[in-house]
Design a protein around this motif. Structure first.
Motif, PDB file in Angstrom:
ATOM      1  N   ARG A 170       0.762  -1.188  -0.226  1.00  0.00           N
ATOM      2  CA  ARG A 170       0.021  -0.028   0.010  1.00  0.00           C
ATOM      3  C   ARG A 170       0.956   1.158   0.219  1.00  0.00           C
ATOM      4  N   ARG A 171       0.576   2.168  -0.798  1.00  0.00           N
ATOM      5  CA  ARG A 171       1.154   3.377  -0.780  1.00  0.00           C
ATOM      6  C   ARG A 171      -0.031   4.568  -0.640  1.00  0.00           C
ATOM      7  N   THR A 172       0.582   5.578   0.204  1.00  0.00           N
ATOM      8  CA  THR A 172      -0.476   6.349   0.669  1.00  0.00           C
ATOM      9  C   THR A 172      -0.094   7.831   0.628  1.00  0.00           C
ATOM     10  N   GLY A 173      -1.030   8.549   0.101  1.00  0.00           N
ATOM     11  CA  GLY A 173      -0.679  10.106   0.023  1.00  0.00           C
ATOM     12  C   GLY A 173       0.161  10.537  -1.409  1.00  0.00           C
ATOM     13  N   PRO A 174      -0.264  11.705  -1.791  1.00  0.00           N
ATOM     14  CA  PRO A 174       0.396  12.146  -3.126  1.00  0.00           C
ATOM     15  C   PRO A 174       1.684  11.794  -3.473  1.00  0.00           C
ATOM     16  N   GLU A 175       2.763  12.084  -2.482  1.00  0.00           N
ATOM     17  CA  GLU A 175       4.276  11.634  -2.487  1.00  0.00           C
ATOM     18  C   GLU A 175       4.433  10.139  -2.886  1.00  0.00           C
ATOM     19  N   GLU A 176       3.833   9.230  -2.051  1.00  0.00           N
ATOM     20  CA  GLU A 176       4.016   8.015  -2.215  1.00  0.00           C
ATOM     21  C   GLU A 176       3.358   7.263  -3.586  1.00  0.00           C
ATOM     22  N   ILE A 177       2.183   7.943  -3.822  1.00  0.00           N
ATOM     23  CA  ILE A 177       1.473   7.487  -5.176  1.00  0.00           C
ATOM     24  C   ILE A 177       2.327   7.907  -6.304  1.00  0.00           C
ATOM     25  N   ALA A 178       3.035   9.135  -6.204  1.00  0.00           N
ATOM     26  CA  ALA A 178       4.004   9.723  -7.425  1.00  0.00           C
ATOM     27  C   ALA A 178       4.953   8.705  -7.438  1.00  0.00           C
ATOM     28  N   ALA A 179       5.642   8.607  -6.428  1.00  0.00           N
ATOM     29  CA  ALA A 179       6.610   7.431  -6.452  1.00  0.00           C
ATOM     30  C   ALA A 179       6.532   6.245  -6.951  1.00  0.00           C
ATOM     31  N   ALA A 180       5.311   5.703  -6.432  1.00  0.00           N
ATOM     32  CA  ALA A 180       4.966   4.394  -7.046  1.00  0.00           C
ATOM     33  C   ALA A 180       4.733   4.442  -8.580  1.00  0.00           C
ATOM     34  N   TRP A 181       4.317   5.455  -9.059  1.00  0.00           N
ATOM     35  CA  TRP A 181       3.960   5.620 -10.435  1.00  0.00           C
ATOM     36  C   TRP A 181       5.148   5.508 -11.129  1.00  0.00           C
ATOM     37  N   LEU A 182       6.017   6.225 -10.817  1.00  0.00           N
ATOM     38  CA  LEU A 182       7.434   6.346 -11.448  1.00  0.00           C
ATOM     39  C   LEU A 182       8.098   4.872 -11.449  1.00  0.00           C
ATOM     40  N   GLU A 183       8.205   4.345 -10.272  1.00  0.00           N
ATOM     41  CA  GLU A 183       8.645   2.894  -9.975  1.00  0.00           C
ATOM     42  C   GLU A 183       7.929   1.980 -11.158  1.00  0.00           C
ATOM     43  N   THR A 184       6.782   2.027 -11.429  1.00  0.00           N
ATOM     44  CA  THR A 184       5.783   1.190 -12.386  1.00  0.00           C
ATOM     45  C   THR A 184       6.188   1.535 -13.591  1.00  0.00           C
ATOM     46  N   VAL A 185       6.245   2.956 -13.940  1.00  0.00           N
ATOM     47  CA  VAL A 185       6.888   3.417 -15.263  1.00  0.00           C
ATOM     48  C   VAL A 185       8.156   2.720 -15.858  1.00  0.00           C
ATOM     49  N   GLU A 186       8.984   2.712 -14.688  1.00  0.00           N
ATOM     50  CA  GLU A 186      10.381   2.393 -14.895  1.00  0.00           C
ATOM     51  C   GLU A 186      10.458   0.995 -14.802  1.00  0.00           C
ATOM     52  N   GLY A 187       9.599   0.111 -14.784  1.00  0.00           N
ATOM     53  CA  GLY A 187       9.658  -1.391 -14.234  1.00  0.00           C
ATOM     54  C   GLY A 187      10.423  -1.805 -13.261  1.00  0.00           C
ATOM     55  N   ARG A 188      10.368  -1.067 -11.981  1.00  0.00           N
ATOM     56  CA  ARG A 188      11.053  -1.408 -10.784  1.00  0.00           C
ATOM     57  C   ARG A 188      10.251  -2.070  -9.843  1.00  0.00           C
ATOM     58  N   THR A 189       9.184  -2.444 -10.121  1.00  0.00           N
ATOM     59  CA  THR A 189       8.437  -2.988  -9.307  1.00  0.00           C
ATOM     60  C   THR A 189       8.438  -4.389  -8.900  1.00  0.00           C
ATOM     61  N   ASP A 190       8.243  -5.029  -8.003  1.00  0.00           N
ATOM     62  CA  ASP A 190       8.336  -6.487  -7.563  1.00  0.00           C
ATOM     63  C   ASP A 190       7.057  -7.180  -8.185  1.00  0.00           C
ATOM     64  N   PRO A 191       7.373  -8.196  -9.275  1.00  0.00           N
ATOM     65  CA  PRO A 191       5.958  -8.979  -9.570  1.00  0.00           C
ATOM     66  C   PRO A 191       5.392  -9.457  -8.615  1.00  0.00           C
ATOM     67  N   ALA A 192       5.960 -10.019  -7.624  1.00  0.00           N
ATOM     68  CA  ALA A 192       5.159 -10.954  -6.418  1.00  0.00           C
ATOM     69  C   ALA A 192       4.374  -9.849  -5.489  1.00  0.00           C
ATOM     70  N   THR A 193       4.570  -8.668  -5.905  1.00  0.00           N
ATOM     71  CA  THR A 193       3.398  -7.616  -5.222  1.00  0.00           C
ATOM     72  C   THR A 193       2.671  -7.078  -5.930  1.00  0.00           C
ATOM     73  N   GLY A 194       1.536  -6.322  -5.534  1.00  0.00           N
ATOM     74  CA  GLY A 194       0.595  -5.447  -6.129  1.00  0.00           C
ATOM     75  C   GLY A 194       0.455  -4.368  -5.503  1.00  0.00           C
ATOM     76  N   THR A 195       0.442  -3.181  -6.192  1.00  0.00           N
ATOM     77  CA  THR A 195       0.451  -1.802  -5.436  1.00  0.00           C
ATOM     78  C   THR A 195      -0.955  -1.282  -5.621  1.00  0.00           C
ATOM     79  N   ILE A 196      -1.362  -0.923  -4.181  1.00  0.00           N
ATOM     80  CA  ILE A 196      -2.503  -0.234  -4.028  1.00  0.00           C
ATOM     81  C   ILE A 196      -2.428   1.060  -3.474  1.00  0.00           C
ATOM     82  N   GLY A 197      -2.725   2.094  -4.050  1.00  0.00           N
ATOM     83  CA  GLY A 197      -2.814   3.586  -3.857  1.00  0.00           C
ATOM     84  C   GLY A 197      -3.870   3.846  -2.992  1.00  0.00           C
ATOM     85  N   ALA A 198      -3.686   4.869  -2.132  1.00  0.00           N
ATOM     86  CA  ALA A 198      -4.748   5.496  -1.400  1.00  0.00           C
ATOM     87  C   ALA A 198      -4.266   7.024  -1.185  1.00  0.00           C
ATOM     88  N   TRP A 199      -5.360   7.838  -0.985  1.00  0.00           N
ATOM     89  CA  TRP A 199      -5.108   9.168  -0.899  1.00  0.00           C
ATOM     90  C   TRP A 199      -5.406   9.484   0.682  1.00  0.00           C
TER      91      TRP A 199
END
Length: 358
Positions: free
Chosen positions: A329-358
């Protein structure tokens, strides 16, 4: 009420900004104000941005200040104010939401199961993205998160499997999947193997080979570094989730006339996209547009039967390869923006799924 949203530069997906605005105290007549509680952030979400102009994804929640755009994502929201007689505050819905904490929708066709957004600017866009389904009030946060994470991706897997089955794999006995660690590819591999539709070969990065093999979704996991020699000699269908030029070329060059079909589904490797041009051996790559196939099968089977088959298949996937995927889980604008960048750049772990929340 102050609202917050993440906007993306349509010309450079790595560049984002946090936009602050105001929500109306009362939505316009017939409208509802929804608070977006959570959403899934996946490679598929990035695909909506990559293909935003091609398929109209930027038009769902338009931004008037270029080059900025608001990317849609699947998730859950609660109605916090309503000017519609048949939609009450407190009701929760699963559907297509902007990367923002509030949005106004215009419900039409309200029924026990949910409603369709009737906003004029969405009228010509695919109907599958216009439907908002009433959420199960008994579902907890984890159940909602897994629905948002897996349902839309597995739907594409399900539609691909149905189509390939209808065509008897176009005479092939092997299916080669790129981006095999992606949830879409895992879902398709699971269904192909469950239904005995031939050998499933999953292509992935060296660091993800062990994970893909552990899920049991493929018969053989192959590293991109081992292409083209590790590809099979048998007649095959290529399902391209990565969209990477080098991988596409390697598969076509190796298989040549043994390649029965080359199907493009996603763009997880959007930084090295194949443009579909050039003189590739074998069949020309073709695009698989899931909403068209969903409408076709719903018309053939009936909407209720289609939904039931899809849900039954998804439950099977979640008991199988899907059980290998955890939640982050990634919470708040800064964490969501960071998670977006990680996803765009292919740096996420396939064994996890990212859930964003404000």
């Amino acid at each position: 009420m102050t609202t917050t949203g993440l906007e993306v530069d349509r010309t450079d997906l790595r560049r984002t900004r946090v936009a602050v605005g105001r929500a109306p105290a009362e939505p316009p007549a017939g409208g509802v104000l929804c608070r977006v509680d959570s959403f899934a952030l996946t490679a598929n979400t990035v695909t909506y941005a990559v293909a935003g102009d091609l398929f109209g994804y930027w038009r769902f929640f338009p931004v008037s200040e270029p080059p900025w755009g608001r990317v849609p994502a699947w998730g859950h929201a609660e109605v916090v104010a309503s000017s519609h007689p048949d939609v009450e505050p407190g009701q929760r819905f699963y559907g297509f939401w902007p990367l923002a904490d509030h949005v106004v929708l215009e419900p039409t066709g309200v029924a026990a199961q949910g409603f369709v957004d009737g906003a004029p600017h969405r009228a010509e866009l695919p109907s599958i993205y216009q439907r908002y389904q009433r959420a199960d009030p008994r579902a907890g946060a984890d159940a909602e998160a897994r629905t948002a994470l897996l349902r839309p991706l597995f739907a594409t897997s399900f539609l691909l499997d149905a189509w390939l089955g209808e065509q008897d794999l176009f005479g092939a006995d092997t299916v080669v999947l790129s981006s095999a660690s992606s949830k879409t590819a895992l879902g398709l591999g699971h269904l192909l193997r469950e239904r005995g539709r031939g050998e499933v070969v999953g292509l992935t990065s060296r660091r993800h080979v062990d994970f893909v093999a552990r899920t049991g979704a493929v018969d053989r996991a192959v590293a991109y570094d081992d292409l083209p020699d590790a590809l099979p000699d048998a007649p095959a269908v290529y399902v391209d989730v990565a969209g990477a030029a080098g991988v596409l070329t390697a598969v076509h060059t190796r298989l040549g006339d043994r390649l029965r079909r080359s199907v493009r589904v996603g763009f997880t490797h959007h930084d090295v996209l194949a443009d579909g041009s050039g003189d590739l051996p074998g069949p020309a790559p073709e695009m698989f547009f899931a909403p068209d196939h969903a409408q076709r099968l719903a018309a053939r089977w009936g909407g209720a039967a289609f939904a039931e088959r899809l849900e039954t298949a998804r439950r099977g996937f979640e008991r199988g390869p899907g059980a290998s995927i955890g939640l982050v889980r990634r919470t708040g604008p800064e964490e969501i923006a960071a998670a977006w960048l990680e996803t765009v750049e292919g740096r996420t772990d396939p064994a996890t799924g990212t859930i964003g929340a404000w």
